[in-house]
Design an enzyme around this catalytic site. Structure first.
Site, short mmCIF file in Angstrom:
data_model
loop_
_atom_site.label_atom_id
_atom_site.label_comp_id
_atom_site.label_asym_id
_atom_site.label_seq_id
_atom_site.Cartn_x
_atom_site.Cartn_y
_atom_site.Cartn_z
N LYS A 48 0.82 -1.22 0.00
CA LYS A 48 0.00 0.00 0.00
C LYS A 48 0.85 1.26 0.00
CE LYS A 48 -4.38 -1.80 1.44
NZ LYS A 48 -5.59 -1.64 2.25
N ARG B 190 -3.42 -10.51 4.76
CA ARG B 190 -3.74 -10.49 3.34
C ARG B 190 -2.55 -9.92 2.58
NH1 ARG B 190 -6.25 -7.12 -0.52
NH2 ARG B 190 -7.82 -8.18 -1.83
#
Length: 263
Positions: free
Chosen positions: A204, A239
């Site tokens: 991210k 994840r």
């Protein structure tokens, strides 16, 4: 949890696994590398993303679920918010729905209950198209926790058992870098009726901002460091895109805290 985006526009791997065969091959590769859950998504929810028509999401997701279920007994999660996609995915063999909108869209919660599926409910401030414009909180930990408590209560009131629920604080979904770091710092203390916590920070932009270097290596390094931190603090599901490397970080973290002794 290995990420399998069957989309043309996801921020990290969009366009790489848009056919059934390439998607299944990628899933099997992640399973070999240590994934115990495969999370299939047919709609990008990156910052600035726009919704995908239900028909298109169904066409992307359902054939992959069917083919993977025929090939493997891996636990299959589908990343969706739409009731029609939930029903079709579960009928095709999905075990869990991973919903960034917390099963709050029309019919989503009922569809999960009808399918007798597990579910992960996530916190998001705003909508993907605008969520990163100017996120604000008086108390990010308290507000995220309160929302997750509310969604778990709503699921239970609708008839879901507590054992079928997982919670996700939603890193990067309407959060600044400071908010994300606050959540990461407190991740081991997040207690929503004792439910397992899922953490999704893989690749991210928070790491590009933190390191002031927007390259994939920096994003992966930050992802692996966060995985190590979270695994040491009891996070149940991580994840990720980089499954082999993340699985190694989790193994190391558990070995250090003696939950997974080695030798």
């Amino acid at each position: 949890m290995g990420v399998l985006n069957v989309t043309p526009d996801s921020f990290s791997d969009g366009g790489r696994y848009t056919t059934r065969d390439t998607a299944v091959a990628r899933a099997l590769e992640m399973i070999d590398n240590g994934a115990r859950i495969i999370d299939i998504g047919g709609e990008s929810t990156r910052p600035g993303a726009t919704p995908v028509p239900v028909e298109e999401e169904l066409a992307r997701v359902v054939p992959v679920v069917e083919a993977l279920r025929e090939t493997s007994d891996v636990f299959i999660s589908v990343d969706t918010s739409q009731a029609e996609v939930i029903r079709a995915s579960c009928a095709a063999g999905a075990d869990m729905i991973n919903d960034v909108r917390g099963l709050a869209e029309d019919g989503a919660l009922a569809a999960v209950i009808e399918a007798d599926a597990a579910a992960c409910v996530m916190h998001m401030q705003g909508r993907p198209a605008t969520m990163q414009a100017e996120p604000r909180y008086a108390d990010v930990i308290g507000e995220v926790s309160a929302y997750l408590h509310e969604r778990v209560a709503a699921c239970r009131a609708a008839g879901m058992t507590l054992e079928r629920l997982v919670v996700d604080p939603g890193f990067g979904f309407g959060k600044s870098l400071a908010h994300n770091l606050d959540l990461l710092r407190a991740i081991g203390e997040l207690d929503i009726e004792g439910r397992p916590v899922l953490m999704g920070v893989s690749r991210k932009s928070m790491f590009a901002k933190l390191f002031e270097s927007d390259d994939m290596g920096s994003r992966i390094n930050g992802s692996l460091g966060a995985a190590f931190w979270a695994a040491q603090r009891g996070v149940s599901i991580i994840r990720c895109h980089d499954v082999r490397e993340t699985a190694q970080m989790v193994r190391l973290a558990r070995a250090i805290v003696a939950d997974d002794p080695v030798g």
